[in-house]
Motif scaffolding. Structure first.
Motif, PDB file in Angstrom:
ATOM      1  N   ASN A 364       0.808  -1.220   0.000  1.00 27.13           N
ATOM      2  CA  ASN A 364       0.000   0.000   0.000  1.00 27.13           C
ATOM      3  C   ASN A 364       0.845   1.275   0.000  1.00 27.13           C
ATOM      4  O   ASN A 364       0.352   2.348  -0.335  1.00 27.13           O
ATOM      5  CB  ASN A 364      -0.958  -0.008   1.188  1.00 27.13           C
ATOM      6  CG  ASN A 364      -2.104  -0.985   0.988  1.00 27.13           C
ATOM      7  OD1 ASN A 364      -2.424  -1.362  -0.138  1.00 27.13           O
ATOM      8  ND2 ASN A 364      -2.729  -1.404   2.092  1.00 27.13           N
ATOM      9  N   LYS A 365       2.101   1.164   0.368  1.00 24.73           N
ATOM     10  CA  LYS A 365       2.991   2.319   0.293  1.00 24.73           C
ATOM     11  C   LYS A 365       3.471   2.572  -1.133  1.00 24.73           C
ATOM     12  O   LYS A 365       3.928   3.666  -1.459  1.00 24.73           O
ATOM     13  CB  LYS A 365       4.195   2.110   1.203  1.00 24.73           C
ATOM     14  CG  LYS A 365       3.843   2.111   2.694  1.00 24.73           C
ATOM     15  CD  LYS A 365       5.072   1.794   3.540  1.00 24.73           C
ATOM     16  CE  LYS A 365       4.717   1.739   5.025  1.00 24.73           C
ATOM     17  NZ  LYS A 365       5.904   1.375   5.853  1.00 24.73           N
ATOM     18  N   LEU A 366       3.335   1.547  -1.966  1.00 23.35           N
ATOM     19  CA  LEU A 366       3.878   1.638  -3.318  1.00 23.35           C
ATOM     20  C   LEU A 366       2.821   1.808  -4.399  1.00 23.35           C
ATOM     21  O   LEU A 366       3.096   2.386  -5.457  1.00 23.35           O
ATOM     22  CB  LEU A 366       4.703   0.379  -3.627  1.00 23.35           C
ATOM     23  CG  LEU A 366       5.944   0.136  -2.759  1.00 23.35           C
ATOM     24  CD1 LEU A 366       6.550  -1.226  -3.085  1.00 23.35           C
ATOM     25  CD2 LEU A 366       6.967   1.243  -2.966  1.00 23.35           C
ATOM     26  N   TYR A 367       1.624   1.270  -4.142  1.00 24.78           N
ATOM     27  CA  TYR A 367       0.656   1.170  -5.229  1.00 24.78           C
ATOM     28  C   TYR A 367      -0.715   1.703  -4.829  1.00 24.78           C
ATOM     29  O   TYR A 367      -1.090   1.694  -3.642  1.00 24.78           O
ATOM     30  CB  TYR A 367       0.508  -0.299  -5.660  1.00 24.78           C
ATOM     31  CG  TYR A 367       1.800  -0.966  -6.062  1.00 24.78           C
ATOM     32  CD1 TYR A 367       2.461  -0.608  -7.223  1.00 24.78           C
ATOM     33  CD2 TYR A 367       2.362  -1.961  -5.263  1.00 24.78           C
ATOM     34  CE1 TYR A 367       3.650  -1.214  -7.593  1.00 24.78           C
ATOM     35  CE2 TYR A 367       3.550  -2.586  -5.623  1.00 24.78           C
ATOM     36  CZ  TYR A 367       4.186  -2.207  -6.784  1.00 24.78           C
ATOM     37  OH  TYR A 367       5.361  -2.814  -7.137  1.00 24.78           O
ATOM     38  N   GLU A 368      -1.455   2.109  -5.829  1.00 26.66           N
ATOM     39  CA  GLU A 368      -2.846   2.490  -5.688  1.00 26.66           C
ATOM     40  C   GLU A 368      -3.691   1.605  -6.614  1.00 26.66           C
ATOM     41  O   GLU A 368      -3.232   1.222  -7.689  1.00 26.66           O
ATOM     42  CB  GLU A 368      -3.035   3.980  -6.061  1.00 26.66           C
ATOM     43  CG  GLU A 368      -2.368   4.965  -5.115  1.00 26.66           C
ATOM     44  CD  GLU A 368      -3.043   5.060  -3.768  1.00 26.66           C
ATOM     45  OE1 GLU A 368      -4.234   4.645  -3.674  1.00 26.66           O
ATOM     46  OE2 GLU A 368      -2.401   5.514  -2.808  1.00 26.66           O
ATOM     47  N   PRO A 369      -4.950   1.311  -6.224  1.00 31.23           N
ATOM     48  CA  PRO A 369      -5.542   1.695  -4.952  1.00 31.23           C
ATOM     49  C   PRO A 369      -4.985   0.862  -3.795  1.00 31.23           C
ATOM     50  O   PRO A 369      -4.515  -0.251  -3.998  1.00 31.23           O
ATOM     51  CB  PRO A 369      -7.022   1.393  -5.163  1.00 31.23           C
ATOM     52  CG  PRO A 369      -7.031   0.242  -6.103  1.00 31.23           C
ATOM     53  CD  PRO A 369      -5.888   0.505  -7.052  1.00 31.23           C
ATOM     54  N   LYS A 370      -5.056   1.427  -2.592  1.00 29.65           N
ATOM     55  CA  LYS A 370      -4.644   0.700  -1.409  1.00 29.65           C
ATOM     56  C   LYS A 370      -5.640  -0.439  -1.157  1.00 29.65           C
ATOM     57  O   LYS A 370      -6.847  -0.278  -1.322  1.00 29.65           O
ATOM     58  CB  LYS A 370      -4.572   1.638  -0.202  1.00 29.65           C
ATOM     59  CG  LYS A 370      -3.437   2.645  -0.297  1.00 29.65           C
ATOM     60  CD  LYS A 370      -3.403   3.552   0.913  1.00 29.65           C
ATOM     61  CE  LYS A 370      -2.135   4.412   0.920  1.00 29.65           C
ATOM     62  NZ  LYS A 370      -1.977   5.213  -0.303  1.00 29.65           N
ATOM     63  N   ILE A 371      -5.127  -1.566  -0.743  1.00 26.19           N
ATOM     64  CA  ILE A 371      -5.945  -2.754  -0.483  1.00 26.19           C
ATOM     65  C   ILE A 371      -6.031  -2.952   1.029  1.00 26.19           C
ATOM     66  O   ILE A 371      -4.995  -3.087   1.699  1.00 26.19           O
ATOM     67  CB  ILE A 371      -5.327  -4.006  -1.138  1.00 26.19           C
ATOM     68  CG1 ILE A 371      -5.126  -3.783  -2.641  1.00 26.19           C
ATOM     69  CG2 ILE A 371      -6.206  -5.221  -0.877  1.00 26.19           C
ATOM     70  CD1 ILE A 371      -6.390  -3.571  -3.428  1.00 26.19           C
ATOM     71  N   ILE A 372      -7.235  -2.951   1.547  1.00 26.83           N
ATOM     72  CA  ILE A 372      -7.383  -3.067   3.013  1.00 26.83           C
ATOM     73  C   ILE A 372      -8.237  -4.253   3.410  1.00 26.83           C
ATOM     74  O   ILE A 372      -8.707  -4.345   4.549  1.00 26.83           O
ATOM     75  CB  ILE A 372      -7.951  -1.768   3.612  1.00 26.83           C
ATOM     76  CG1 ILE A 372      -9.338  -1.442   3.040  1.00 26.83           C
ATOM     77  CG2 ILE A 372      -7.006  -0.607   3.389  1.00 26.83           C
ATOM     78  CD1 ILE A 372     -10.018  -0.299   3.753  1.00 26.83           C
ATOM     79  N   THR A 373      -8.464  -5.201   2.513  1.00 26.22           N
ATOM     80  CA  THR A 373      -9.172  -6.425   2.876  1.00 26.22           C
ATOM     81  C   THR A 373      -8.186  -7.407   3.502  1.00 26.22           C
ATOM     82  O   THR A 373      -7.000  -7.128   3.633  1.00 26.22           O
ATOM     83  CB  THR A 373      -9.844  -7.031   1.640  1.00 26.22           C
ATOM     84  OG1 THR A 373      -8.855  -7.214   0.609  1.00 26.22           O
ATOM     85  CG2 THR A 373     -10.937  -6.105   1.115  1.00 26.22           C
ATOM     86  N   GLY A 374      -8.663  -8.581   3.885  1.00 25.34           N
ATOM     87  CA  GLY A 374      -7.837  -9.534   4.613  1.00 25.34           C
ATOM     88  C   GLY A 374      -6.532  -9.848   3.917  1.00 25.34           C
ATOM     89  O   GLY A 374      -6.495 -10.076   2.697  1.00 25.34           O
ATOM     90  N   GLY A 375      -5.440  -9.880   4.683  1.00 24.33           N
ATOM     91  CA  GLY A 375      -4.130 -10.043   4.088  1.00 24.33           C
ATOM     92  C   GLY A 375      -3.691 -11.488   3.931  1.00 24.33           C
ATOM     93  O   GLY A 375      -3.141 -11.876   2.918  1.00 24.33           O
ATOM     94  N   TYR A 376      -3.927 -12.306   4.964  1.00 31.00           N
ATOM     95  CA  TYR A 376      -3.372 -13.658   4.998  1.00 31.00           C
ATOM     96  C   TYR A 376      -1.883 -13.619   4.640  1.00 31.00           C
ATOM     97  O   TYR A 376      -1.393 -14.417   3.833  1.00 31.00           O
ATOM     98  CB  TYR A 376      -4.138 -14.600   4.062  1.00 31.00           C
ATOM     99  CG  TYR A 376      -5.544 -14.909   4.549  1.00 31.00           C
ATOM    100  CD1 TYR A 376      -5.756 -15.699   5.675  1.00 31.00           C
ATOM    101  CD2 TYR A 376      -6.649 -14.390   3.884  1.00 31.00           C
ATOM    102  CE1 TYR A 376      -7.041 -15.971   6.124  1.00 31.00           C
ATOM    103  CE2 TYR A 376      -7.937 -14.653   4.324  1.00 31.00           C
ATOM    104  CZ  TYR A 376      -8.131 -15.445   5.447  1.00 31.00           C
ATOM    105  OH  TYR A 376      -9.406 -15.714   5.892  1.00 31.00           O
ATOM    106  N   GLY A 377      -1.191 -12.692   5.273  1.00 30.09           N
ATOM    107  CA  GLY A 377       0.243 -12.575   5.046  1.00 30.09           C
ATOM    108  C   GLY A 377       1.006 -13.582   5.897  1.00 30.09           C
ATOM    109  O   GLY A 377       0.638 -13.867   7.035  1.00 30.09           O
ATOM    110  N   ASP A 378       2.059 -14.131   5.357  1.00 26.02           N
ATOM    111  CA  ASP A 378       2.861 -15.139   6.048  1.00 26.02           C
ATOM    112  C   ASP A 378       4.307 -14.920   5.651  1.00 26.02           C
ATOM    113  O   ASP A 378       4.621 -14.746   4.470  1.00 26.02           O
ATOM    114  CB  ASP A 378       2.382 -16.532   5.624  1.00 26.02           C
ATOM    115  CG  ASP A 378       2.985 -17.650   6.465  1.00 26.02           C
ATOM    116  OD1 ASP A 378       3.811 -17.354   7.349  1.00 26.02           O
ATOM    117  OD2 ASP A 378       2.635 -18.822   6.236  1.00 26.02           O
TER     118      ASP A 378
END
Length: 598
Positions: A364-378
């Motif tokens: 989200n710091k690099l691209y638009e639109p910002k994505i704020i839904t669930g990340g499921y980041g690992d």
């Protein structure tokens, strides 16, 4: 193991019917029986108002018990109780009487508790538990097929989560609705751009399941969900080959569980970049939709950045699907081969990109639109590498996958979850042990030993819990989505039973089923629409929009240690784990011969 007969029953998704079988189960009465069923719905079950029932001090499995299985209720509060009785629902007959156990203080709540053990009561029927001076429990049943109706509700829940197709009244009843998001014109988000697919490119990625109470579709959470469903079929194909769940595809040449899997599988295939084999993390709006029906809003939909976890989860699912679907080449020409190619292509991408985390904040710091839904980041990938390598090795027998599998096999055991899938690989190795090279005997023995030690840690502390369930032995059990812990603990314990033939593991697993159905500090049955006092108003958009008291069958809510019912969000992966636990408990172990000690 003593051979006992029991009719096949699974706690799988929703419409379970027409089962006949003779298999092994410790909870059987030894009789060989044939059972036929018609479709049941949640509305057939008792529902009392919260006003009437929140003060009920007797917490038990509200659905019931198997005749020859353990049966316990918990009497809460400070009123003295010297006797309890199992009585008929008309109060005329006393079937059993007993003495409650000593008072224990709950470590996770303010409650004190006494256990009423009526395991010796095996007479079939509908009963109440009566504690003079305290009160009477909800009605419960003792019978072989006591959880059949909730098993029916569980599998069909996937059908209700389908995106991009209308749910017709003849299949969905009062939960019928329009198709929702077509997802035939989805944009490549700048974070997902590649040489072939530039930012803004329009692709089609229809179908699949909405993840939870929102309208987005996530590869990582689909990974563990699909892995568990595929394992259910791989464990018990004879059962599922006969299962009709009243979905649109019923009565074709494909078992209904596989039809449901395939609906999500085809969506997953569309999430792979054909140019390089990498897999997008999710198909999503930039932000969550409001509390509206699916498809009402017309916000742009995006596929968002690729990542190592999503790609390896995808690879594992495709490899497992390839070997299962191979036997259905005639009705599904080419699908198995497509899955195998997709699995290997994803693996190749991951080998070139071995540690790319999905970091939504950085994106989200690099691209638009910002994505704020669930990340499921690992950010830790040893478990994904192991699972993908296991499934690919079992399917292809290619030693390149075995070497990666071996280098990641010693990761600490953890319950399966979207962020840790190591155990799924262990289960697949044990399940397919007889098909593996003989020089893997030591590896399989190590896995068996580690799993038994893992289970022993649950069993040894069982009596310390005031509610006498494995769930709740640690406050860490009560994280977000905590009921997933309860059912996955049960699944691990069933594997311990199969490996050792020690019934203590089976009994411990059953205690967590009792927890889900009401033997917990809240007194709620956590499967909506089931039992006498179940959770209501879950976090589920279209159910709330349709105005029903509970959502489509079945969903679980989470509770925290303070017993607050909050964040009632159903997840496809929790439903799958609950299904698998019930299946393993209710079904005999004849198909688990590969797990037995050689």
């Amino acid at each position: 193991m003593q051979k006992l007969k029991y009719s096949l029953l699974l706690f799988l998704p929703v419409t379970f019917i027409a089962i006949a079988g003779k298999i092994n189960n410790k909870y059987s009465n030894g009789k060989e029986e044939l059972h036929s069923y018609s479709i049941a719905t949640a509305s057939n079950l008792i529902n009392r108002s919260a006003k009437d029932d929140t003060s009920n001090p007797i917490h038990l499995n509200q659905l019931g018990f198997y005749p020859h299985a353990p049966k316990k209720a918990i009497i809460t509060g400070n009123k003295p109780a010297s006797k309890f009785y199992i009585i008929s629902t008309d109060y005329k007959d006393t079937i059993y009487q007993g003495v409650p156990g000593p008072i224990k203080q709950s470590s996770n709540s303010s409650l004190s508790a006494m256990a009423a053990d009526f395991s010796a009561c095996s007479k079939k029927g509908k009963y109440l538990l009566d504690v003079p001076g305290v009160g009477k429990s909800y009605q419960f049943t003792i019978e072989e097929n006591v959880h059949h109706a909730v098993a029916i509700a569980s599998l069909k829940g996937y059908y209700f989560q389908r995106a991009s197709m209308p749910l017709e009244p003849k299949f969905a009843g009062k939960w019928s609705r329009p198709a929702g998001h077509p997802d035939t014109a989805v944009l490549i988000h700048p974070s997902a751009a590649s040489v072939i697919r530039k930012a803004g490119t329009v692709i089609s990625t229809p179908g699949g399941w909405y993840d939870a109470g929102d309208y987005n579709k996530y590869i990582v959470n689909s990974g563990i969900t699909m892995g568990t469903l595929l394992s259910a079929y791989e464990d018990f194909p004879e059962y599922f080959n006969k299962l009709n769940t009243n979905i649109p595809e019923s009565n074709d040449a494909i078992p209904d569980i596989l039809n449901e899997i395939i609906y999500n599988l085809r969506w997953m295939l569309s999430m792979q970049d054909p140019g390089d084999g990498g897999v997008y993390n999710k198909c999503t709006n930039a932000s969550f939709d409001g509390m509206v029906m699916p498809g009402v809003t017309k916000a742009p939909r995006y596929v968002v950045a690729k990542g190592t976890a999503a790609t390896l989860d995808f690879s594992a699912v495709m490899a497992q699907s390839a070997r299962i679907l191979k036997k259905f080449d005639k009705p599904l020409p080419g699908l198995s081969d497509s899955c195998k190619r997709a699995a290997i292509s994803a693996w190749t991408w991951a080998m070139a990109t071995p540690s790319l985390a999905y970091d939504q904040n950085s994106i989200n710091k690099l691209y638009e639109p910002k994505i704020i839904t669930g990340g499921y980041g690992d950010s830790k990938f040893n478990d994904e590498w192991f699972w993908a390598a296991v499934e690919l090795f079992i399917t292809t027998k290619d030693n390149q996958f075995r070497s990666v599998m071996s280098s990641n096999k010693n990761v600490a055991l953890s319950l399966p979850g979207w962020g840790n899938v190591q155990m799924l690989g262990y289960y697949s190795l044990l399940r397919n042990g007889k098909f593996l090279p003989k020089d893997m005997t030591d590896d399989l023995a190590m896995i068996k030993s580690r799993l038994i030690q893992f289970d022993d840690n649950y069993v040894v502390h069982l009596s310390d819990n005031a509610f006498e369930t494995v769930m709740g032995e640690s406050k860490r059990d009560f994280n977000w989505g905590s009921n997933s812990n309860a059912v996955n603990q049960g699944i691990a314990l069933i594997y311990g039973y199969v490996l050792t033939n020690d019934k203590k593991y089976l009994d411990a697993a059953l205690s967590n089923l009792d927890y889900i159905f009401g033997r917990n500090a809240t007194g709620y049955c956590f499967v909506t629409g089931q039992g006498s006092f179940s959770s209501k108003h879950p976090h589920h958009r279209w159910n709330l929009c349709q105005g029903y008291l509970w959502e489509v069958p079945t969903r679980r809510c989470r509770i925290n240690a303070a017993m607050n019912l909050q964040n009632r969000k159903q997840l496809i992966q929790i439903r799958t784990a609950l299904m698998h636990l019930m299946k393993l408990l209710l079904t005999g172990m004849r198909l688990w011969c590969t797990l037995r000690t050689q």
